[in-house]
Design a protein around this motif. Structure first.
Motif: not given
Length: 412
Positions: A283-289, A302-304, A307-311
């Motif tokens: 679900l957390g990936k919904i806020g990732i470009e 920075d991109e990593m 991405l790692r914030r999605h959990p």
């Protein structure tokens, strides 16, 4: 050959068991109806209970932790406690017909026939035995009711155990929460209903009126939860549409995670929580470009980090929209590594919630065998080898061992 995305629905042992139950159930129904007709029966009570059973199955409630619940069992118990054992089959038939109307095209006639005779056999057999022995005492009736509930749960659990190719343990198929619900609510309601029917129409109305008010309140709460689940499902679909190669990923991970949990002997309530978390794990990936989600090359620092914030983001969303906090915990920790090198907290070993450890293996396997950007699709055998090579470092060895058994049973 069993499908890689599901379990067999045509297990020969399960088919033979269903046939046995149906044949014995037919005999029980014939015996009960014959005894009812020879002894005389109160058609008004049976018809009223059948009408209530129809309404109960027409408007069931999906309660958190219990699944779909209706008052059908209560109406069947009321008929049995009133001495209408044959009438119980009529009441049960009314409920099954109502279920068919409610489900429409999703209704499966063959399974409904089995369900009718399973419940009919398990519930009426103890009462037929009491009739044969000419016993009608209150303690005996209560003992028969308890036996009926236990028998129905045992038959349902054994059937599911066979239907899913004996995956896991038999005890994990027992719906312990439903068992408690039957003893704490459905049976007592049946006792009350039978007592009110014996007293007459006024007593019955005095029971049904507050019950209808309580039903309305619970239904409002359940509808709110259903709307939350629909929001979650829509968000999961949106995530999968944004990231190429992930269509159906959440559903497949949920399937694998549930099978692993059952193979490890977890109770069905815990299995459902893990499945729920698996459906929401990204679900957390919904806020990732989308540019990050679909990037073919190596991600920048920075991109990593994004991405790692999605959990963490997914866990926050799930904690507000799901049915419990454990699902959010599993989502938050599903990228932890068994040796402590994962994220977001760097937990290791048993510090990582078991549901998260199971989810990690299920997600990794599906990602390897599914088409995804940046890597080629692997065979199940090759993906299993990758999991085994990473056990003890990235994955819990006990979870990998359970998954090995699951995979072997599915592709056997």
């Amino acid at each position: 050959m069993v499908s890689m995305t599901g379990l067999s629905s045509h297990s020969s042992p399960a088919f033979r068991f269903r046939l046995f139950v149906i044949l014995v159930g037919v005999a029980a129904a014939a015996t009960a109806v014959q005894a009812e007709l020879s002894g005389g029966w109160n058609g008004a009570s049976v018809l009223l209970l059948a009408s209530l059973a129809f309404l109960a199955e027409r408007y069931p409630l999906e309660l958190p932790g219990y699944g779909v619940v209706s008052g059908l069992e209560s109406t069947v118990f009321a008929s049995l406690l009133l001495g209408h054992v044959g009438g119980a089959f009529i009441v049960l038939a009314a409920g099954i017909i109502s279920r068919a109307i409610r489900r429409g095209k999703a209704f499966k006639l063959n399974f409904a026939v089995y369900s009718f005779f399973q419940m009919g056999l398990c519930y009426t057999a103890p009462f037929l035995l009491l009739q044969f022995l000419s016993i009608n005492s209150t303690p005996a009736l209560l003992l028969a009711s308890i036996s009926a509930i236990l028998a129905d749960q045992a038959f349902a659990a054994f059937h599911l155990f066979l239907l899913q190719d004996k995956l896991g343990r038999f005890t994990t198929r027992v719906e312990w929460a439903r068992l408690r619900l039957s003893f704490m609510a459905l049976l007592p309601l049946g006792v009350l209903l039978s007592g009110c029917l014996e007293q007459g129409a006024v007593a019955t109305a005095l029971l049904l009126f507050p019950l209808s008010l309580a039903f309305h309140g619970i239904k409002t709460y359940v509808d709110t939860l259903r709307e939350a689940r629909e929001v979650v499902a829509g968000m999961v679909e949106a995530v999968e549409r944004r990231e190429s190669g992930t269509e159906g990923h959440a559903a497949r991970v949920a399937d694998w995670a549930g099978s692993i949990a059952r193979e490890m002997g977890l109770q069905e309530r815990a299995v459902r929580r893990i499945i729920s978390a698996a459906r929401m794990h990204d679900l957390g990936k919904i806020g990732i470009e989308e540019s990050i989600l679909n990037k073919q090359g190596v991600l920048s620092a920075d991109e990593m980090e994004r991405l790692r914030r999605h959990p963490e983001v997914g866990a926050k969303v799930a904690s507000h929209l799901s049915l419990g906090k454990q699902e959010a915990e599993f989502i938050f920790h599903h990228h932890e590594n068994f040796d402590g090198t994962g994220y977001p907290m760097g937990l290791a070993g048993q510090q990582i919630p078991q549901g998260a450890r199971i989810l990690a293996v299920a997600e990794a396997f599906d990602s390897m065998i599914s088409t995804s950007h940046g890597s080629g699709q692997m065979t199940p055998k090759a993906a299993m080898a990758e999991l085994e090579s990473a056990q003890g470092r990235q994955f819990d060895p006990s979870v990998v061992a359970a998954f090995r058994t699951v995979l072997r049973k599915r592709i056997a």
